[in-house]
Design a protein around this motif. Structure first.
Motif, PDB file in Angstrom:
ATOM      1  N   ARG A  68      -8.515 -17.247-117.326  1.00  0.00           N
ATOM      2  CA  ARG A  68      -9.475 -16.889-116.281  1.00  0.00           C
ATOM      3  C   ARG A  68     -10.725 -17.757-116.349  1.00  0.00           C
ATOM      4  NH1 ARG A  68     -11.101 -10.920-115.985  1.00  0.00           N
ATOM      5  NH2 ARG A  68     -11.706 -11.576-113.883  1.00  0.00           N
ATOM      6  N   GLY A 121      -4.644 -26.006-107.864  1.00  0.00           N
ATOM      7  CA  GLY A 121      -3.568 -26.343-108.774  1.00  0.00           C
ATOM      8  C   GLY A 121      -2.420 -26.987-108.026  1.00  0.00           C
ATOM      9  N   SER A 150      -7.352 -13.734-109.875  1.00  0.00           N
ATOM     10  CA  SER A 150      -8.256 -14.888-109.788  1.00  0.00           C
ATOM     11  C   SER A 150      -8.250 -15.609-108.454  1.00  0.00           C
ATOM     12  CB  SER A 150      -7.962 -15.921-110.896  1.00  0.00           C
ATOM     13  OG  SER A 150      -8.169 -15.362-112.165  1.00  0.00           O
ATOM     14  N   TRP A 151      -7.224 -15.456-107.627  1.00  0.00           N
ATOM     15  CA  TRP A 151      -7.122 -16.241-106.403  1.00  0.00           C
ATOM     16  C   TRP A 151      -7.058 -15.323-105.192  1.00  0.00           C
ATOM     17  CZ3 TRP A 151      -8.581 -20.608-108.060  1.00  0.00           C
ATOM     18  CH2 TRP A 151      -8.163 -21.090-109.287  1.00  0.00           C
ATOM     19  N   THR A 174       2.922 -14.807-114.616  1.00  0.00           N
ATOM     20  CA  THR A 174       1.730 -13.971-114.469  1.00  0.00           C
ATOM     21  C   THR A 174       2.176 -12.566-114.118  1.00  0.00           C
ATOM     22  OG1 THR A 174       0.434 -15.855-113.682  1.00  0.00           O
ATOM     23  CG2 THR A 174      -0.453 -13.660-113.279  1.00  0.00           C
ATOM     24  N   SER A 201     -12.419 -23.657-110.146  1.00  0.00           N
ATOM     25  CA  SER A 201     -12.901 -23.286-108.821  1.00  0.00           C
ATOM     26  C   SER A 201     -14.302 -23.818-108.579  1.00  0.00           C
ATOM     27  CB  SER A 201     -12.871 -21.757-108.679  1.00  0.00           C
ATOM     28  OG  SER A 201     -13.376 -21.363-107.428  1.00  0.00           O
ATOM     29  N   ALA A 225      -2.740 -23.249-111.611  1.00  0.00           N
ATOM     30  CA  ALA A 225      -3.600 -22.595-110.631  1.00  0.00           C
ATOM     31  C   ALA A 225      -2.955 -22.647-109.255  1.00  0.00           C
ATOM     32  CB  ALA A 225      -4.972 -23.267-110.608  1.00  0.00           C
ATOM     33  N   ASP A 226      -3.325 -21.698-108.412  1.00  0.00           N
ATOM     34  CA  ASP A 226      -2.781 -21.673-107.059  1.00  0.00           C
ATOM     35  C   ASP A 226      -3.306 -22.856-106.256  1.00  0.00           C
ATOM     36  OD1 ASP A 226      -1.492 -19.398-107.725  1.00  0.00           O
ATOM     37  OD2 ASP A 226      -2.465 -18.096-106.262  1.00  0.00           O
ATOM     38  N   TRP A 248      -9.827 -21.274-115.054  1.00  0.00           N
ATOM     39  CA  TRP A 248      -9.646 -21.239-113.603  1.00  0.00           C
ATOM     40  C   TRP A 248     -10.976 -21.050-112.885  1.00  0.00           C
ATOM     41  CZ3 TRP A 248      -4.621 -17.819-112.952  1.00  0.00           C
ATOM     42  CH2 TRP A 248      -3.503 -18.612-113.264  1.00  0.00           C
ATOM     43  N   THR A 293      -2.888 -25.392-117.769  1.00  0.00           N
ATOM     44  CA  THR A 293      -3.577 -24.292-117.106  1.00  0.00           C
ATOM     45  C   THR A 293      -4.074 -24.707-115.724  1.00  0.00           C
ATOM     46  OG1 THR A 293      -4.273 -23.469-119.276  1.00  0.00           O
ATOM     47  CG2 THR A 293      -5.419 -22.602-117.355  1.00  0.00           C
ATOM     48  N   VAL A 294      -4.570 -25.930-115.615  1.00  0.00           N
ATOM     49  CA  VAL A 294      -5.017 -26.426-114.309  1.00  0.00           C
ATOM     50  C   VAL A 294      -3.835 -26.559-113.361  1.00  0.00           C
ATOM     51  CG1 VAL A 294      -6.000 -28.424-113.126  1.00  0.00           C
ATOM     52  CG2 VAL A 294      -7.068 -27.564-115.205  1.00  0.00           C
TER      53      VAL A 294
END
Length: 1214
Positions: free
Chosen positions: A1157, A1200, A628-629, A686, A1164, A1195-1196, A1160, A1191-1192
């Motif tokens: 996903r 996040g 995802s990132w 992950t 984004s 995130a990278d 996220w 979940t937020v």
């Protein structure tokens, strides 16, 4: 916060509605939010229509027959190239001019909107800069200009009316397509050379290299390329149909760009490589972009090589070997060459595992080669006669499944059932988390008891590992080596199919086993039928198709579950219910076919299902890599609490190796997400990559300072885990068998024993404010400080005489080349005291005479070996020149080491010390005295007045001389003299001597005045810290524990001696911990018990504050115990915090991957496009079912904010 919190605040709503039309049109800013001259809008409109007008010139000349299609396209492209070059040149000139001279207007309002521009006239620099911002790099100026000309020329050719009319069979359908397609083409040209619009499909947080401008031209060129292939090749009906569909899709491209369905070029490239690698080549998603690129290039060369191998035996041997090698962890190569030895144990093939890996490789190649050579049958099919009216027309082969391959097929079916059953019983729940596993233990309070309860499950896990990693790969290789379709390998499809099949055997054994069993069942079900259609594809292609169908079907089911969870909880969860919820539910019910179509499209594209603002409004997000990132995992927002996750990550990764290998975490394919819970810690896992005997993890730690949203979701996590793993006496047996939280995005998997820190906090009311306990603090402090001073001497005692002489001078004032002379100066004693008017050294001069580079260490002897003087140079404190005296002691002996070759007879006589006796006055008045340890004999006091001297004798060299110069009054020291415990001092000295002490300990035991010396230093520190009162207040205790103390001249003196100050602070912390332990566990009655307690503090505890650097290092080094004192300002109470390192159970649960996903993807979109960074926005509020806030957080960054994120960890799971 209530559910009616706005999705976007007023400012962001206005900003969004200004930005979205710009995205839809491709760049023109027609809604500015402030008044602008009409020529600003007119310029943008003309530039937007310029490609259409220039393309219209070529189209008109082509329609009247003056130019051919190629020449018309060339003319339009050339004109567009000239216009683009002119615009870019103008933009560069304006940028260069504005970089030298900046126009300032007195009428500008500094409080105005930052986007507001003051226009002076239609060709002013600010006007040009607003309409055509220009490019940052010269390379992009040239590249985008050339691309704009080519795009206009090819677009003109693509949209010629004659071609469209021939494609659709008439001008009626061609003309709407022609007109609307030019809008798409104009938006692409405008984004390329005029102004790049903000795209909803944003992958990178910052467009550093101006890649976003290439997004729309890229898709336009892809559509044009398909049409050119159709025109330049022989007509094919399928290709003609594809062109007709693509022309219609071309019209709606602006809508797809505005909705964010089409990915930017960088995301498209990474996604395409990942899909080809996984689905077409049998690989795994990679942990980093570099690994993905290298693995894609290497894997792509294998089917190409397979295609050109003439022998089927050679194909089997080559594909088996390459499949095994490519399924290994590439980072192990560094371990083999000694570059990453620290991680060698975590790899599947390190230096120790290399022989085992070579054995597996040789065995697999030998098995495949021998079976193919001796048992291979080129055709396993029988013929079927197809007749018409009794006359034979042709003979078609029939599906046959017999011989050795059929036997292997039955073995594969049995292996699948065994492996699936053994994997299911490893987890808490069965059948996708619906039924509870009766074999899994419920009592999980003690890790040792849990290990004993799981002994049978571990044996089943070991059996599964043997079957899946040792038996199943060789059985699948036998099945493929005996397949009859190997004779047709010289086709591209079969070369790719068998290359993928032989690699999947190793890369993902459980998935390959399932796919082969499905193929076997299909053959068994259609035995004897004509081998047409599906059965004519060959085993390799069949496996590829089956793998694609399984992957997309599982994604569709997961997305459907996520969508239903969002829809249902938007009504059932009261705090998630909004006023518009009922309307959204009605719309979803009415448009149910459209919703299913979105789910199907997102599953086919392997794209996330995006719930807009996490509401039941669904969009298809743009395809992106599985992780995802864009960046490499490992970026975090560190804070002091990150160190706990750093310690936990290594231990948890070690525990996860066995859990993944035995199947306790389920199938766990790459892209899986897990949550781990222990006390207040939440760990996000992950799974990035997986191969034969290894997997790659990213471990993130979420914040410990819990907000209200974090607390609510963490509480729900605890409820889910407790319902699954803790025995409940209230529920009925039937309800205990069901998962009460089946609809939650979190599904408990297992509990893992992990060695980590447990955090216990205690309120100290009744301890820190108890008079009885506080009265003991002073006495304990003196005892502890004496013990620490003795430990310091013992530390010096362990050094060799040469080290003591060269590295650690005994005399702080010794700075000459001869250590012998320095020792002689230190042993001289002042026997005469100057008159009261004689000048004397004050404490301030003592401090100023010390070196500013004073250093001290409490924990390491390395600091004692520093070349610099530890305490700095110090002036000898003598009020008058001493008289030389030589006394002869009968029976004197030579004292080695500390005093080199000096005889004891050469030392001055030793006199009894009297702590607190008067010393020389400063000036004519009383007041503070410089040295409390300089008493003189009564005879000399009577004849010569008061005398001031330093403590002499061998024991005086055990402590620095400047430590004996505290500016304290003798009466004050006399009052505290009773606190010096002689029995404890002699006991501690005896313990040091029994432990093997040498000269320093011997001197301490022989000299009676050593007690006076050490006691004087201890009492000086006690007074300097402000502990002279019998019962200190709790506030003072807390201040002293944290390093603060009431100011006094004595405190300044103490802080000037850095090492002594550290020892004094350490002694106070030990004393408070001693007070805490005695209040909790009972008093310490014997010196032996006190000695054992202090030894335990020294070796197994870190006693300090959580903000200390030593606290962080102790956690990293896994100190068994840590203690700190805190103050709760809200409650007004003092708290004690104890960290204990021991094995505890960590609960692990799997999170719905598609839910992660999708959230996220919304994050984004919401932050990078809508710029909705409000900390109280709706999409970050707590959702106990979706775990939205957690979940937020996971995130990278920068979207996040995990406080810890590990680099990709490669774990051996064989």
């Amino acid at each position: 916060m209530g559910p009616e919190v706005p999705l976007l605040n007023d400012y962001k709503q206005e900003f969004f509605w200004k930005r979205f039309p710009q995205t839809l049109l491709g760049g023109p800013r027609l809604k500015l939010g402030y008044c602008a001259p009409p020529y600003v809008y007119l310029h943008q409109l003309l530039l937007f229509l310029t490609p259409c007008m220039l393309g219209g010139v070529g189209t008109a000349l082509y329609q009247v027959g003056m130019l051919g299609d190629a020449y018309a396209a060339t003319l339009s492209g050339g004109l567009m190239l000239a216009v683009a070059a002119t615009l870019q040149t103008l933009a560069q000139c304006v940028a260069r001019r504005s970089g030298v001279v900046q126009r300032l207007s007195a009428q500008n309002n500094i409080l105005a909107d930052e986007e507001e521009v003051e226009f002076s006239h239609c060709v002013a620099p600010e006007t040009v800069r607003f309409i055509v911002p220009g490019k940052k790099f010269v390379v992009n100026v040239v590249l985008h200009t050339l691309l704009a000309g080519m795009l206009c020329g090819l677009g003109t050719w693509y949209l010629l009316p004659g071609s469209l009319s021939a494609l659709y069979g008439g001008m009626g359908a061609a003309m709407p397509v022609f007109a609307l397609s030019w809008v798409t083409l104009c938006s692409g040209e405008y984004a390329l050379i005029v102004n790049t619009p903000p795209e909803t499909a944003t992958f990178q947080p910052q467009d550093t290299y101006e890649i976003t401008a290439l997004t729309r031209p890229l898709y336009i060129l892809i559509f044009i390329a398909v049409d050119l292939v159709y025109r330049l090749t022989d007509p094919v009906n399928e290709l003609r149909l594809a062109c007709q569909v693509l022309h219609v899709v071309f019209v709606v491209l602006p809508v797809l760009w505005a909705l964010g369905t089409l990915p930017p070029p960088d995301a498209l490239l990474l996604w395409a490589m990942e899909q080809v690698l996984v689905l077409g080549l049998g690989g795994s998603p990679m942990a980093t972009n570099l690994r993905l690129l290298v693995m894609f290039l290497v894997s792509s060369s294998v089917p190409v090589s397979t295609y050109f191998i003439p022998s089927s035996l050679g194909v089997v041997l080559f594909t088996v070997a390459m499949g095994y090698l490519l399924s290994q962890d590439g980072s192990q190569l560094g371990a083999l060459f000694g570059r990453t030895r620290a991680q060698a144990s975590a790899l599947s093939l390190g230096l120790k595992g290399l022989p085992l890996g070579l054995l597996f490789l040789a065995g697999a190649m030998a098995e495949g080669g021998l079976l193919h050579y001796y048992l291979y049958e080129p055709s396993a099919q029988t013929g079927i006669n197809i007749t018409h009216d009794g006359a034979p027309l042709e003979v078609l082969p029939s599906v046959g499944f017999q011989g050795p391959q059929a036997a292997v097929g039955y073995v594969l079916i049995c292996l699948l059932l065994l492996c699936w059953g053994l994997r299911e019983i490893q987890g808490v729940f069965l059948l996708g988390g619906t039924l509870r596993n009766p074999l899994y233990p419920r009592q999980t309070g003690c890790s040792q008891a849990f290990r004993r309860s799981c002994r049978g499950l571990r044996l089943a896990g070991y059996l599964r590992r043997v079957l899946l990693h040792l038996v199943a790969p060789f059985a699948m290789i036998a099945f493929l080596a005996l397949d009859g379709s190997l004779k047709d390998l010289h086709t591209a499809s079969l070369a790719v199919g068998f290359t993928r099949a032989f690699r999947m055997v190793w890369q993902s054994s459980d998935e390959a086993l399932l796919q082969m069993v499905i193929v076997v069942l299909a053959r068994l079900g259609s035995r004897g039928a004509p081998a047409t259609g599906w059965h004519s594809l060959g085993t390799g292609v069949q496996l590829l198709v089956v793998g694609l169908l399984i992957d997309r079907t599982s994604q569709f089911i997961s997305k459907l579950r996520f969508a239903l969870t969002v829809i249902v909880t938007s009504w059932t969860e009261t705090k998630q219910r909004r006023q518009s919820t009922s309307a959204m539910l009605v719309v979803n019910a009415v448009l149910c076919p459209l919703l299913l179509g979105e789910l199907l499209l997102s599953a086919l594209l392997s794209a996330p299902l995006l719930p807009l603002f996490t509401l039941p409004i669904f969009l298809v997000g743009f395809p992106r890599p599985l992780r995802s990132w864009p960046g490499t995992p490992g970026t975090a927002c560190p804070c002091p609490d990150s160190v706990y996750y750093q310690q936990l990550s290594t231990r948890l990764a070690s525990a996860l190796r066995g859990a993944i290998a035995c199947g306790a975490l389920g199938a766990a394919p790459p892209g899986s997400h897990f949550l781990c819970r222990f006390q207040d810690r939440v760990v996000w896992l992950t799974l990035l990559e997986r191969g034969y005997g290894y997997c790659t993890l990213n471990i993130k730690g979420l914040e410990l300072q819990e907000t209200s949203c974090h607390t609510l979701e963490a509480r729900r996590m605890d409820e889910v885990f407790e319902a699954a793993l803790v025995q409940s006496q209230m529920a009925s047996p039937c309800r205990q068998m069901l998962n009460p939280h089946w609809g939650n995005t979190l599904t408990p998997r297992c509990a893992l024993p992990v060695r980590l820190y447990s955090d216990a906090r205690n309120v100290l009311t009744g301890i820190i404010d108890s008079h009885e306990h506080l009265r003991k603090l002073r006495g304990d402090y003196v005892k502890v400080l004496l013990w620490l001073l003795l430990q310091r001497c013992a530390l010096r005692d362990r050094l060799t005489p040469q080290q003591l002489q060269e590295k650690v001078p005994l005399s702080p004032g010794a700075n000459s080349s001869s250590s012998q002379h320095a020792l002689q100066r230190d042993t001289q004693v002042s026997t005469h005291v100057a008159p009261s008017h004689s000048p004397s050294f004050s404490s301030s001069s003592s401090s100023s005479s010390s070196s500013p580079d004073q250093r001290g260490s409490l924990s390491s002897s390395a600091d004692w070996l520093d070349d610099d003087d530890l305490f700095g140079p110090q002036v000898a404190r003598r009020l008058a020149q001493p008289q030389e005296r030589n006394f002869s002691l009968p029976g004197s002996v030579e004292v080695l080491s500390l005093y080199e070759n000096m005889a004891l007879s050469a030392l001055p006589p030793l006199r009894p010390l009297g702590l607190g006796l008067p010393a020389a006055d400063r000036g004519s008045g009383g007041g503070l005295h410089e040295a409390t340890s300089l008493p003189t004999s009564h005879g000399h006091q009577q004849g010569q007045g008061q005398q001031q001297r330093r403590v002499s004798g061998p024991h005086s060299q055990l402590l620095p001389g400047e430590w004996q110069t505290a500016p304290l009054a003798p009466p004050q020291m006399q009052q505290l003299q009773a606190l010096v415990p002689s029995d404890w001092f002699h006991f501690a000295v005896g313990r040091l001597l029994a432990a093997g002490g040498q000269h320093a300990v011997a001197l301490l035991q022989e000299e009676r005045d050593a007690l006076e010396l050490f006691g004087q230093v201890a009492l000086s520190c006690l007074v300097a810290l402000g502990l002279e009162a019998e019962m200190p207040s709790p506030g003072l205790v807390f201040r002293l524990y944290g390093g603060g103390a009431p100011w006094s001249e004595a405190l300044d003196w103490l802080k000037g001696r850095r090492e002594l100050h550290q020892l004094a602070l350490k002694a106070f912390r030990y004393s408070f911990k001693l007070l805490f332990d005695q209040a909790s566990l009972g008093p310490i009655d014997s010196p032996e018990e006190l000695q054992a307690t202090l030894d335990e503090y020294e070796h197994h505890w870190y006693i300090g504050t959580a903000s200390d650097h030593g606290w962080q290092e102790s956690v990293r080094q896994e100190k068994p115990f840590l203690f700190s004192l805190g103050h709760d300002l809200a409650m007004g109470t003092y708290t004690g915090r104890v960290l204990t390192l021991h094995e505890q159970l960590v609960y692990v649960g799997q999170v719905c991957a598609e839910g992660v996903r999708g959230q996220w993807a919304n994050l984004s979109w919401e932050l990078l496009y809508a710029t909705n960074d409000d900390e109280e926005r709706y999409s970050i509020q707590a959702h106990p079912v979706l775990l939205r806030n957690l979940t937020v957080q996971a995130a990278d960054p920068p979207l996040g904010y995990p406080i810890f994120s590990s680099t990709p960890l490669h774990l051996a799971c064989l």
